[in-house]
Design a protein around this motif. Structure first.
Motif, PDB file in Angstrom:
ATOM      1  N   LEU A  75       0.825  -1.209   0.000  1.00  0.00           N
ATOM      2  CA  LEU A  75       0.000   0.000   0.000  1.00  0.00           C
ATOM      3  C   LEU A  75       0.858   1.257   0.000  1.00  0.00           C
ATOM      4  N   TYR A  76       1.948   1.255   0.760  1.00  0.00           N
ATOM      5  CA  TYR A  76       2.830   2.426   0.799  1.00  0.00           C
ATOM      6  C   TYR A  76       3.533   2.617  -0.547  1.00  0.00           C
ATOM      7  N   GLN A  77       4.123   1.548  -1.054  1.00  0.00           N
ATOM      8  CA  GLN A  77       4.890   1.674  -2.291  1.00  0.00           C
ATOM      9  C   GLN A  77       4.018   2.020  -3.489  1.00  0.00           C
ATOM     10  N   MET A  78       2.780   1.578  -3.476  1.00  0.00           N
ATOM     11  CA  MET A  78       1.875   1.853  -4.587  1.00  0.00           C
ATOM     12  C   MET A  78       1.145   3.189  -4.434  1.00  0.00           C
ATOM     13  N   GLY A  79       1.428   3.933  -3.391  1.00  0.00           N
ATOM     14  CA  GLY A  79       0.832   5.255  -3.237  1.00  0.00           C
ATOM     15  C   GLY A  79      -0.602   5.231  -2.747  1.00  0.00           C
ATOM     16  N   CYS A  80      -0.950   4.230  -1.946  1.00  0.00           N
ATOM     17  CA  CYS A  80      -2.314   4.139  -1.402  1.00  0.00           C
ATOM     18  C   CYS A  80      -2.366   4.588   0.053  1.00  0.00           C
ATOM     19  N   THR A  81      -1.222   4.846   0.644  1.00  0.00           N
ATOM     20  CA  THR A  81      -1.122   5.377   1.991  1.00  0.00           C
ATOM     21  C   THR A  81       0.204   6.125   2.105  1.00  0.00           C
ATOM     22  N   ALA A  82       0.215   7.139   2.945  1.00  0.00           N
ATOM     23  CA  ALA A  82       1.448   7.905   3.165  1.00  0.00           C
ATOM     24  C   ALA A  82       2.229   7.373   4.351  1.00  0.00           C
ATOM     25  N   GLU A  83       1.685   6.386   5.047  1.00  0.00           N
ATOM     26  CA  GLU A  83       2.335   5.839   6.241  1.00  0.00           C
ATOM     27  C   GLU A  83       3.352   4.784   5.844  1.00  0.00           C
ATOM     28  N   GLN A  84       4.633   5.124   6.015  1.00  0.00           N
ATOM     29  CA  GLN A  84       5.699   4.199   5.665  1.00  0.00           C
ATOM     30  C   GLN A  84       5.862   3.158   6.763  1.00  0.00           C
ATOM     31  N   PRO A  85       5.813   1.876   6.410  1.00  0.00           N
ATOM     32  CA  PRO A  85       6.046   0.832   7.416  1.00  0.00           C
ATOM     33  C   PRO A  85       7.473   0.920   7.961  1.00  0.00           C
ATOM     34  N   SER A  86       7.676   0.436   9.176  1.00  0.00           N
ATOM     35  CA  SER A  86       9.007   0.509   9.775  1.00  0.00           C
ATOM     36  C   SER A  86       9.995  -0.358   9.011  1.00  0.00           C
ATOM     37  N   GLU A  87       9.527  -1.458   8.449  1.00  0.00           N
ATOM     38  CA  GLU A  87      10.393  -2.310   7.638  1.00  0.00           C
ATOM     39  C   GLU A  87       9.764  -2.439   6.267  1.00  0.00           C
ATOM     40  N   LEU A  88      10.487  -2.043   5.249  1.00  0.00           N
ATOM     41  CA  LEU A  88       9.948  -2.031   3.894  1.00  0.00           C
ATOM     42  C   LEU A  88      10.681  -3.061   3.048  1.00  0.00           C
ATOM     43  N   ASN A  89       9.930  -3.948   2.449  1.00  0.00           N
ATOM     44  CA  ASN A  89      10.500  -4.986   1.598  1.00  0.00           C
ATOM     45  C   ASN A  89      10.026  -4.783   0.169  1.00  0.00           C
ATOM     46  N   PRO A  90      10.869  -5.183  -0.808  1.00  0.00           N
ATOM     47  CA  PRO A  90      10.448  -5.041  -2.199  1.00  0.00           C
ATOM     48  C   PRO A  90       9.285  -5.975  -2.518  1.00  0.00           C
ATOM     49  N   ILE A  91       8.589  -5.648  -3.578  1.00  0.00           N
ATOM     50  CA  ILE A  91       7.458  -6.445  -4.043  1.00  0.00           C
ATOM     51  C   ILE A  91       7.996  -7.456  -5.052  1.00  0.00           C
ATOM     52  N   ARG A  92       7.749  -8.737  -4.792  1.00  0.00           N
ATOM     53  CA  ARG A  92       8.229  -9.800  -5.689  1.00  0.00           C
ATOM     54  C   ARG A  92       7.174 -10.035  -6.774  1.00  0.00           C
ATOM     55  N   TRP A  93       7.497  -9.611  -8.017  1.00  0.00           N
ATOM     56  CA  TRP A  93       6.601  -9.760  -9.162  1.00  0.00           C
ATOM     57  C   TRP A  93       6.922 -11.087  -9.834  1.00  0.00           C
ATOM     58  N   LEU A  94       5.918 -11.931 -10.024  1.00  0.00           N
ATOM     59  CA  LEU A  94       6.136 -13.296 -10.500  1.00  0.00           C
ATOM     60  C   LEU A  94       5.781 -13.513 -11.963  1.00  0.00           C
ATOM     61  N   HIS A  95       5.197 -12.518 -12.614  1.00  0.00           N
ATOM     62  CA  HIS A  95       4.819 -12.660 -14.022  1.00  0.00           C
ATOM     63  C   HIS A  95       5.770 -11.838 -14.891  1.00  0.00           C
ATOM     64  N   THR A  96       5.354 -11.542 -16.118  1.00  0.00           N
ATOM     65  CA  THR A  96       6.239 -10.860 -17.062  1.00  0.00           C
ATOM     66  C   THR A  96       6.368  -9.367 -16.739  1.00  0.00           C
ATOM     67  N   LYS A  97       7.455  -8.799 -17.215  1.00  0.00           N
ATOM     68  CA  LYS A  97       7.680  -7.357 -17.048  1.00  0.00           C
ATOM     69  C   LYS A  97       6.601  -6.552 -17.765  1.00  0.00           C
ATOM     70  N   GLU A  98       6.163  -7.048 -18.907  1.00  0.00           N
ATOM     71  CA  GLU A  98       5.129  -6.345 -19.664  1.00  0.00           C
ATOM     72  C   GLU A  98       3.820  -6.310 -18.874  1.00  0.00           C
ATOM     73  N   GLN A  99       3.525  -7.388 -18.152  1.00  0.00           N
ATOM     74  CA  GLN A  99       2.322  -7.408 -17.325  1.00  0.00           C
ATOM     75  C   GLN A  99       2.446  -6.413 -16.170  1.00  0.00           C
ATOM     76  N   LEU A 100       3.636  -6.268 -15.617  1.00  0.00           N
ATOM     77  CA  LEU A 100       3.867  -5.265 -14.570  1.00  0.00           C
ATOM     78  C   LEU A 100       3.658  -3.862 -15.136  1.00  0.00           C
ATOM     79  N   ARG A 101       4.237  -3.598 -16.289  1.00  0.00           N
ATOM     80  CA  ARG A 101       4.074  -2.288 -16.932  1.00  0.00           C
ATOM     81  C   ARG A 101       2.590  -2.007 -17.177  1.00  0.00           C
ATOM     82  N   TYR A 102       1.877  -2.996 -17.667  1.00  0.00           N
ATOM     83  CA  TYR A 102       0.460  -2.842 -17.986  1.00  0.00           C
ATOM     84  C   TYR A 102      -0.354  -2.575 -16.712  1.00  0.00           C
ATOM     85  N   MET A 103      -0.093  -3.333 -15.655  1.00  0.00           N
ATOM     86  CA  MET A 103      -0.804  -3.144 -14.393  1.00  0.00           C
ATOM     87  C   MET A 103      -0.581  -1.721 -13.865  1.00  0.00           C
TER      88      MET A 103
END
Length: 164
Positions: A75-103
Motif C-alpha cells: 500500500l505504501y509503495q503503490m501510493g495508497c497510503t502515506a504511512e511508511q512501514p518501519s520495515e519495507l521490503n520489495p514487491i516480488r513480481w512473479l509474471h512478465t515485465k510487460e504485465q507489470l508495466r500494464y498493471m
C-alpha cells in the motif's frame, strides 16, 4: 529494561512521531537505538487504501505477486497510503515485465492521461520497488505487445475503474 546486555531498538518510518515515552534501562552495556528512516521509494499518492487492497488481493490470488508480500509495504509503495512501514521490503513480481508495466499503467491511468505522471517516472521507480522471482531488481524495457490470459485478467479487473 534490566539485564547485563539490555538493548532497545526502535525503528520508525518517516512521519511517525516519537511518542515521548520514558525508557529506563539498567545493566552493563545497556543500549538504546532509535532510527527514524528516510522516506523509502514509492509511487505518487493516488488511489485509496481500499482500492490498493483490492488490487493487492487480486494480484496475490492471480499469482502476479508473491503471497508473502506485506500488504502495508504494498500500500505504501503503490501510493495508497502515506504511512511508511518501519520495515519495507520489495514487491516480488512473479509474471512478465510487460504485465507489470500494464498493471501500473492501468492503476495510474488518470495521472498518466492528465500528464501529472509520466510513464518514464514509473519506469524509473520500478527497480527500486519490484524484484523478480530470483530476487533481482526489475528493469522495465520498452513496451511490447503481449497477448495472454493474464493480460486479459488485468484488463477485466480494471474495468470499470470505479469498482477498483
Amino acid at each position: 529494561m534490566t539485564g547485563s546486555n539490555a538493548r532497545y531498538v526502535e525503528k520508525r518510518g518517516v512521519g511517525i512521531v516519537a511518542d515521548d515515552r520514558e525508557i529506563t534501562m539498567e545493566g552493563d552495556n545497556a543500549q538504546y537505538e532509535e532510527h527514524a528512516g528516510a522516506a523509502a521509494p514509492h509511487l505518487p499518492l493516488y488511489r485509496t487504501r481500499e482500492q490498493g487492497t483490492n488490487l493487492y488481493e487480486f494480484l496475490v490470488r492471480g499469482g502476479y505477486i508473491d503471497g508473502k508480500t506485506d500488504r502495508e509495504c504494498w500500500l505504501y509503495q503503490m501510493g495508497c497510503t502515506a504511512e511508511q512501514p518501519s520495515e519495507l521490503n520489495p514487491i516480488r513480481w512473479l509474471h512478465t515485465k510487460e504485465q507489470l508495466r500494464y498493471m501500473l499503467s492501468l492503476f495510474y491511468d488518470g495521472m498518466l492521461k492528465d500528464g501529472s505522471l509520466k510513464l518514464a517516472d514509473l519506469t524509473r521507480q520500478v527497480p527500486k520497488m519490484f524484484i523478480d522471482k530470483n530476487g533481482n531488481a526489475i528493469e522495465l524495457s520498452k513496451p511490447r505487445k503481449e497477448e495472454s490470459g493474464e493480460m486479459d485478467d488485468l484488463t477485466t479487473f480494471f474495468r470499470p475503474i470505479s469498482d477498483l
